[in-house]
Design an enzyme around this catalytic site. Structure first.
Site, PDB file in Angstrom:
ATOM      1  CE1 TYR A   1      31.139  53.719  66.162  1.00 63.80           C
ATOM      2  CE2 TYR A   1      30.209  53.469  63.796  1.00 63.80           C
ATOM      3  CZ  TYR A   1      30.112  53.339  65.104  1.00 63.80           C
ATOM      4  OH  TYR A   1      29.129  52.501  65.684  1.00 63.80           O
TER       5      TYR A   1
ATOM      6  CG  ASN B   1      55.849  42.483  24.352  1.00 63.33           C
ATOM      7  OD1 ASN B   1      54.868  42.863  24.913  1.00 63.33           O
ATOM      8  ND2 ASN B   1      55.887  41.421  23.329  1.00 63.33           N
TER       9      ASN B   1
ATOM     10  CE1 TYR C   1      53.943  38.396  16.507  1.00 64.52           C
ATOM     11  CE2 TYR C   1      54.959  38.507  18.729  1.00 64.52           C
ATOM     12  CZ  TYR C   1      54.019  38.970  17.744  1.00 64.52           C
ATOM     13  OH  TYR C   1      53.337  40.100  18.079  1.00 64.52           O
TER      14      TYR C   1
ATOM     15  CD  GLU D   1      48.199  43.793  20.706  1.00 66.64           C
ATOM     16  OE1 GLU D   1      47.781  44.745  21.117  1.00 66.64           O
ATOM     17  OE2 GLU D   1      49.119  43.550  20.277  1.00 66.64           O
TER      18      GLU D   1
ATOM     19  CG  HIS E   1      54.137  49.700  18.195  1.00 67.51           C
ATOM     20  ND1 HIS E   1      54.226  49.447  16.953  1.00 67.51           N
ATOM     21  CD2 HIS E   1      53.762  48.630  18.908  1.00 67.51           C
ATOM     22  CE1 HIS E   1      53.730  48.289  16.745  1.00 67.51           C
ATOM     23  NE2 HIS E   1      53.415  47.964  17.902  1.00 67.51           N
TER      24      HIS E   1
ATOM     25  NE  ARG F   1      34.311  53.957  69.737  1.00 70.51           N
ATOM     26  CZ  ARG F   1      32.929  53.500  69.634  1.00 70.51           C
ATOM     27  NH1 ARG F   1      32.680  52.241  69.951  1.00 70.51           N
ATOM     28  NH2 ARG F   1      32.069  54.509  69.461  1.00 70.51           N
TER      29      ARG F   1
ATOM     30  CG  PHE G   1      52.271  40.536  26.494  1.00 75.70           C
ATOM     31  CD1 PHE G   1      51.010  40.710  26.582  1.00 75.70           C
ATOM     32  CD2 PHE G   1      52.798  39.360  25.825  1.00 75.70           C
ATOM     33  CE1 PHE G   1      50.161  39.942  25.823  1.00 75.70           C
ATOM     34  CE2 PHE G   1      51.754  38.570  25.148  1.00 75.70           C
ATOM     35  CZ  PHE G   1      50.398  38.815  25.183  1.00 75.70           C
TER      36      PHE G   1
END
Length: 650
Positions: free
Chosen positions: A390, A302, A159, A524, A189, A393, A439
């Site tokens: 508060y 990646n 792959y 994905e 991409h 404190r 990834f």
């Protein structure tokens, strides 16, 4: 048409040239015409023809003869510097030999993929260091590459090496097209949108990717990795849009843009060239575009480096503002004449969260004590107040959990910085590649969502303290910290700004990592949305810095109404630091520059640097003794005698 990029003073100009038989003198005058056209005062130049100048090439800094023709001494898209007689060299033009960063750092960080920290990464982003690889890292990179070359040579189906990607994982690609496969991957991409990352953030992204590749489990060639290092050291930085990653399979879009520039495509920036076509920026630095080998495109894009590099900046800024928030809150407590009893060490020993104990100790080291007496505290020592609100404190409890969360997130980010996040992973010692899911950006995404929520609380509680400072019924100070109220509005709208930022943070703190959208034809099918987690964490932290800047301004203004009384030595030093950049508020004036000036003090950690020596000295000299705690005890901490005398705290 030939074009030349000309640098004049603080401007970069693209100058077309229809006739390259024109002289260098013509190019200089044409550049000056374009320069003064964009300047209201003509840049101080009265007549172009009477202006004396010299022209030099950016690369090698060779002076050009004014009478030479352009075609004889320059090539299309060359970069040149025009220096006007009487000028010093432009402040943002730093002469660079090929491969030399514009900041000319003298130190190197050796990357091995295992020991980089968030602090190191931020310093690399700032240009304080160059990069080199350790010998062991180079050995591992070479071994992993040899395995990949063997896979290709033996025509194995693996792959991302000899197949397509995602939905096309079962499509086998012929050996003759493996280079094209990797180039197509990067080009397709590179689909991000939005503004480009700043040069600092792009340096961080590139440095982090280099560090991950140096682990030797990605299959990158040493030649390509060295080319990336040369680009980093020369500050040749790709155009990387900030939007487009879903955080699994890694930060594909931004890392693709990063790789695209290294291939000589798209846009690039360097301090020597400004923005220009990537191939020309590389050429201006004597560098060549990388040529991708099998699997190298995938190795470059990646991973979770966009999330993690921005996360590293977020963590470092969060650490800085959390430390300074304690100092600012302590100063506010002094102005509001609060008590130190709530910071007694025995109280916090009973709830021993590390952050809570640390914050309480900082307050003790800054407020009234035998170490640092305070005239302001002494002035109300016998008041009838029982306890504080508060927002004062409970600072150790509220600020404390922020500190603990930051350290938790820092641990995750530092682990991620030194993690291999490719797919498939290359195991040279086993002689195989293995597909996995490193990834996926869920770890840094979740951590950065936590960070935003935790750090936001520093602004939430700070805004309430600003209200107490500005409200005369709570502060016993003039309304909105200004004389002649009505004629002057003082800090009225500065408080509104703080409230607006806190409200905006409430929306930004909605965790992005609870969302997931299936992508890539359902291959994905679960993603982290970590890119948005990182970007919004940085926005939240910036807002927190700005709110605390407003509180610091308001607290220092409150001090003016308590004079001639003085606070403790460390807090007086903080006051003096602020007054070195912002004068007291006598009557209304333009306030935004004041806020920005103090914001810059916080970003540069100057408030922390002023107070830290006193904090360190106190902590080294005073170690509280453990003893039984009485619910009606009056003197709880001898170095921190209560500023309001009471018999019982309720």
């Amino acid at each position: 048409m030939p074009r030349f990029t000309v640098h004049i003073r603080d401007e970069w100009l693209a100058v077309p040239c229809r006739d390259t038989t024109n002289t260098i003198q013509w190019l200089g005058q044409e550049s000056l015409k374009r320069y003064i056209k964009n300047k209201p005062d003509n840049g101080g130049i009265t007549a172009v023809k009477d202006t004396r100048f010299v022209v030099r090439r950016c690369q090698s800094l060779g002076l050009l003869d004014a009478d030479d023709t352009i075609e004889d001494v320059l090539e299309d898209n060359d970069f040149v510097e025009l220096a006007i007689e009487g000028d010093t060299m432009s402040p943002d033009f730093i002469p660079c030999e090929p491969g030399v960063s514009h900041l000319l750092p003298v130190q190197y960080i050796s990357l091995d993929g295992n020991s980089l920290t968030s602090t190191d990464l931020v310093n690399l982003g700032r240009g304080l260091y160059k990069i080199k690889l350790t010998a062991e890292a180079e050995r591992k990179v070479v071994q992993a590459r040899e395995l990949l070359d063997t896979i290709v040579k033996e025509n194995k189906v693996v792959y991302g090496i000899t197949t397509g990607f995602g939905k096309f994982a079962r499509t086998v690609i012929p050996v003759s097209k493996l280079k094209e496969l990797q180039e197509n991957l990067v080009r397709s991409h590179s689909a991000g949108v939005g503004n480009p990352l700043s040069p600092e953030r792009t340096r961080m992204l590139l440095a982090l990717r280099i560090n991950v590749l140096a682990k030797g489990h990605s299959g990158i060639s040493l030649e390509t990795l060295h080319a990336m290092i040369q680009a980093f050291n020369a500050s040749c930085l790709s155009f990387v849009p900030e939007k487009g990653t879903v955080g699994a399979s890694g930060d594909l879009a931004p890392l693709s843009h990063l790789a695209l520039g290294l291939m000589g495509e798209g846009k690039m920036w360097s301090p020597k060239s400004g923005w220009a076509d990537a191939k020309y920026v590389l050429e201006a630095h004597g560098l060549k575009p990388i040529s991708l080998k099998p699997k190298e495109g995938l190795a470059l894009i990646n991973g979770t480096q966009m999330i993690t590099s921005m996360g590293a900046e977020a963590v470092e800024r969060a650490l800085a503002i959390a430390q300074q928030a304690d100092i600012i809150a302590a100063l506010t407590l002094e102005v509001l004449k609060g008590t130190t009893k709530a910071f007694d060490s025995d109280i916090h020993t009973l709830r021993p969260h590390p952050g809570q104990i640390e914050v309480a100790q900082r307050f003790r080291s800054l407020l009234d004590s035998d170490h640092h007496p305070s005239q302001i505290a002494e002035s109300h020592r016998f008041c009838d107040r029982v306890q504080d609100a508060y927002t004062m404190r409970c600072c150790p409890q509220v600020h404390g959990v922020t500190n603990d969360t930051i350290k938790f997130v820092q641990n995750i980010i530092n682990t991620e910085i030194n993690s291999a996040t490719d797919n498939p992973m290359v195991f040279a010692e086993r002689g195989e590649t293995i597909s996995g899911g490193n990834f996926h950006g869920e770890y840094p995404a979740k951590a950065l969502d936590f960070l935003a929520i935790a750090v936001h609380e520093l602004a939430s509680i700070s805004e309430r303290r600003i209200e107490r400072l500005c409200n005369p019924s709570l502060s016993e100070l003039p309304a909105f910290l200004v004389n002649e109220g009505g004629l002057n509005s003082g800090f009225m709208i500065a408080h509104c700004t703080a409230a607006a930022l806190v409200s905006e943070n409430k929306v930004l703190c909605h965790p992005s990592s609870v969302d997931s959208l299936s992508t890539s034809a359902a291959t994905e099918d679960h993603v982290s949305m970590g890119g948005w987690a990182a970007r919004k964490a940085l926005r939240v932290i910036e807002h927190v810095e700005q709110v605390l800047a407003i509180e610091l301004l308001a607290a220092c203004q409150g001090i003016e109404f308590l004079r001639p009384l003085r606070t403790t030595t460390p807090l007086e030093k903080v006051y003096e630091l602020v007054r070195s950049v912002v004068k007291p508020w006598i009557k209304d004036r333009f306030m935004s520059p004041d806020i920005e000036a103090v914001h810059r003090l916080l970003i540069d950690q100057k408030v922390w640097n002023v107070a830290k020596p006193y904090i360190d000295k106190y902590q080294s000299e005073y170690i509280p003794e453990s003893r039984p705690v009485s619910p009606t005890a009056f003197s709880l901490d001898s170095p921190n005698t209560a500023t309001c005398q009471t018999q019982v705290l309720t």
